[in-house]
Scaffold this motif. Structure first.
Motif, short mmCIF file in Angstrom:
data_model
loop_
_atom_site.label_atom_id
_atom_site.label_comp_id
_atom_site.label_asym_id
_atom_site.label_seq_id
_atom_site.Cartn_x
_atom_site.Cartn_y
_atom_site.Cartn_z
N GLU A 47 0.95 -1.24 -0.05
CA GLU A 47 0.10 0.07 0.02
C GLU A 47 0.88 1.21 0.18
O GLU A 47 1.96 1.25 0.34
N LEU A 48 0.35 2.42 -0.38
CA LEU A 48 1.00 3.79 -0.26
C LEU A 48 1.36 4.00 1.16
O LEU A 48 2.33 4.59 1.26
N MET A 49 0.27 3.94 1.62
CA MET A 49 0.42 4.36 3.13
C MET A 49 0.19 3.23 4.09
O MET A 49 -0.81 2.39 4.01
N PRO A 50 1.08 2.88 4.96
CA PRO A 50 2.42 3.74 5.40
C PRO A 50 3.35 3.54 4.11
O PRO A 50 3.64 2.43 3.83
N THR A 51 4.24 4.42 3.88
CA THR A 51 5.50 4.41 3.20
C THR A 51 6.55 5.27 4.05
O THR A 51 6.50 6.15 4.71
N VAL A 52 7.72 4.45 4.24
CA VAL A 52 8.90 4.98 4.93
C VAL A 52 10.26 5.17 3.90
O VAL A 52 10.33 4.15 3.04
N LEU A 53 10.66 6.29 3.67
CA LEU A 53 11.64 6.73 2.86
C LEU A 53 12.97 6.94 3.60
O LEU A 53 12.86 7.49 4.78
N VAL A 54 13.91 6.64 3.25
CA VAL A 54 15.47 6.56 4.02
C VAL A 54 16.42 7.35 3.16
O VAL A 54 16.51 6.98 1.97
N MET A 55 16.98 8.27 3.62
CA MET A 55 18.17 8.97 2.89
C MET A 55 19.45 8.28 3.14
O MET A 55 19.52 7.94 4.34
#
Length: 152
Positions: A47-55
Motif C-alpha cells: 500500500e502507499l500508506m504507510p511508506t517510509v523513505l530513507v536517505m
C-alpha cells in the motif's frame, strides 16, 4: 552520493528506521520490539500508506520520513500525514530534512494526493521554510503541538 529509498525496497534498513522512530517518537508508547514489528509490517506492505523513505549517504542511512494515515488520534479529517522526519544527529545542518520533505511531497503529489498534514512540537520553522502553513494548535499528552498543512 545521496539517494532516497523506500524500506519496501530495502527491508534491511528496518532495524535502523525502527530504532530511530522509537527513540525519537515512540519510546514512551511502546517497546522497541513492538516498533520494529510495526516497521517490518510497513516494509512488507504494498500500500502507499504507510511508506517510509530513507536517505542514504553512500550506503549509510542518515535520515527518514514517512507518509501515513491517522497520525494524530481522532483527526482522520487531516489524512494523509507527513510524519516521522528524523535525521541522524551527526548529519543535521546539511539540509537533509528539507530534501526528505521535498521527496515525500513529490511522491504524494505523483500519487494524486492534493494536501498533506503534519504536527510538530518544535520544528515549525523547518516546515515554514518548506512552505507549510500552521492551521491550529492541539494538546497531546499535556503539550502543545502545531498542526500544519501544505497543498500540493
Amino acid at each position: 552520493m545521496i539517494s532516497i529509498v523506500s524500506i519496501a525496497d530495502r527491508p534491511d534498513l528496518v532495524p535502523v528506521t525502527g530504532k530511530w522512530r522509537w527513540e525519537a517518537f515512540f519510546k514512551d508508547e511502546m517497546s522497541l520490539d513492538e516498533m520494529l514489528r510495526l516497521e517490518q509490517e510497513c516494509a512488507s506492505s504494498s500500500e502507499l500508506m504507510p511508506t517510509v523513505l530513507v536517505m542514504l549517504e553512500g550506503e549509510y542511512p542518515v535520515g527518514m520520513i514517512a507518509l501515513c494515515l491517522d497520525d494524530l488520534e481522532g483527526r482522520p479529517d487531516l489524512n494523509p500525514w507527513l510524519a516521522g522526519v528524523y535525521v541522524d544527529p551527526r548529519y543535521r545542518g546539511n539540509g537533509y530534512a528539507l530534501r526528505l520533505i521535498e521527496e515525500l511531497e513529490g511522491l504524494a503529489r505523483n500519487q494524486g494526493i492534493k494536501r498533506l498534514s503534519l504536527y510538530t512540537g518544535n520544528a515549525t520553522g523547518l516546515y515554514h521554510r518548506a512552505g507549510w502553513a500552521m492551521t491550529e494548535t492541539v494538546q497531546r499528552k499535556g503539550r502543545p503541538y502545531s498542526v500544519m498543512q501544505k497543498n500540493l
